[in-house]
Design an enzyme around this catalytic site. Structure first.
Site, mmCIF file in Angstrom:
data_model
loop_
_atom_site.group_PDB
_atom_site.id
_atom_site.type_symbol
_atom_site.label_atom_id
_atom_site.label_comp_id
_atom_site.label_asym_id
_atom_site.label_seq_id
_atom_site.Cartn_x
_atom_site.Cartn_y
_atom_site.Cartn_z
ATOM 1 C CD GLU A 1 37.188 37.759 34.989
ATOM 2 O OE1 GLU A 1 36.206 38.263 34.416
ATOM 3 O OE2 GLU A 1 38.299 37.625 34.455
ATOM 4 C CG HIS B 1 33.249 52.319 43.687
ATOM 5 N ND1 HIS B 1 32.810 53.484 44.289
ATOM 6 C CD2 HIS B 1 32.493 52.157 42.576
ATOM 7 C CE1 HIS B 1 31.826 54.000 43.561
ATOM 8 N NE2 HIS B 1 31.615 53.207 42.514
#
Length: 141
Positions: free
Chosen positions: A62, A106
């Protein structure tokens, strides 16, 4: 868009006095569509059986994935929030170093999707993670 040196310097600065500093995460490479960090595997990141803790692995993923989104935004106007992360832990690790590389899957205006591969010194896949970040307008603090 920040160049490699600017990106690495920004990541180092924002890591001060955070979990990234506690886990000794160091950002080591950046490119047009990726960011790489490393983290030592030692007792600080072990679970009770002496193996790399899955939570530490996810924290590494993360951290690198969220920081990578900074490459595509103007931090004066926007900020990033991780909204979903998944991880598949495929191999255990007791000591040494792991390397996390986030690659963009994306890149939308409000959503960034990252694949984060965590490998060891021999390029063996330790964990495969997916992180979704939301891009928000910066609020006054």
């Amino acid at each position: 868009m920040l160049n490699r040196e600017e990106m690495l310097a920004a990541c180092k600065k924002m890591s001060e006095n955070t979990l990234m500093q506690t886990l000794e995460i160091e950002y080591i490479d950046a490119g047009e569509d990726f960011l790489t960090a490393k983290m030592p595997v030692n007792p600080r990141v072990h679970q009770p059986m002496g193996l790399l803790h899955g939570g530490a692995t996810v924290a590494l993923a993360e951290s690198v994935g969220s920081a990578a989104s900074l490459m595509f935004i103007d931090p004066e106007k926007f900020e990033v929030r991780g909204i979903e992360i998944s991880a598949n832990h495929l191999k255990s690790k007791r000591e040494g170093m792991v390397y996390a590389t986030a690659k963009i899957v994306h890149r939308g205006r409000s959503i960034h999707l990252w694949e984060i591969r965590i490998v060891d010194e021999k390029e063996q896949l330790i964990s495969l993670c997916k992180l979704t970040n939301m891009v928000l307008s910066r609020r006054q603090r």
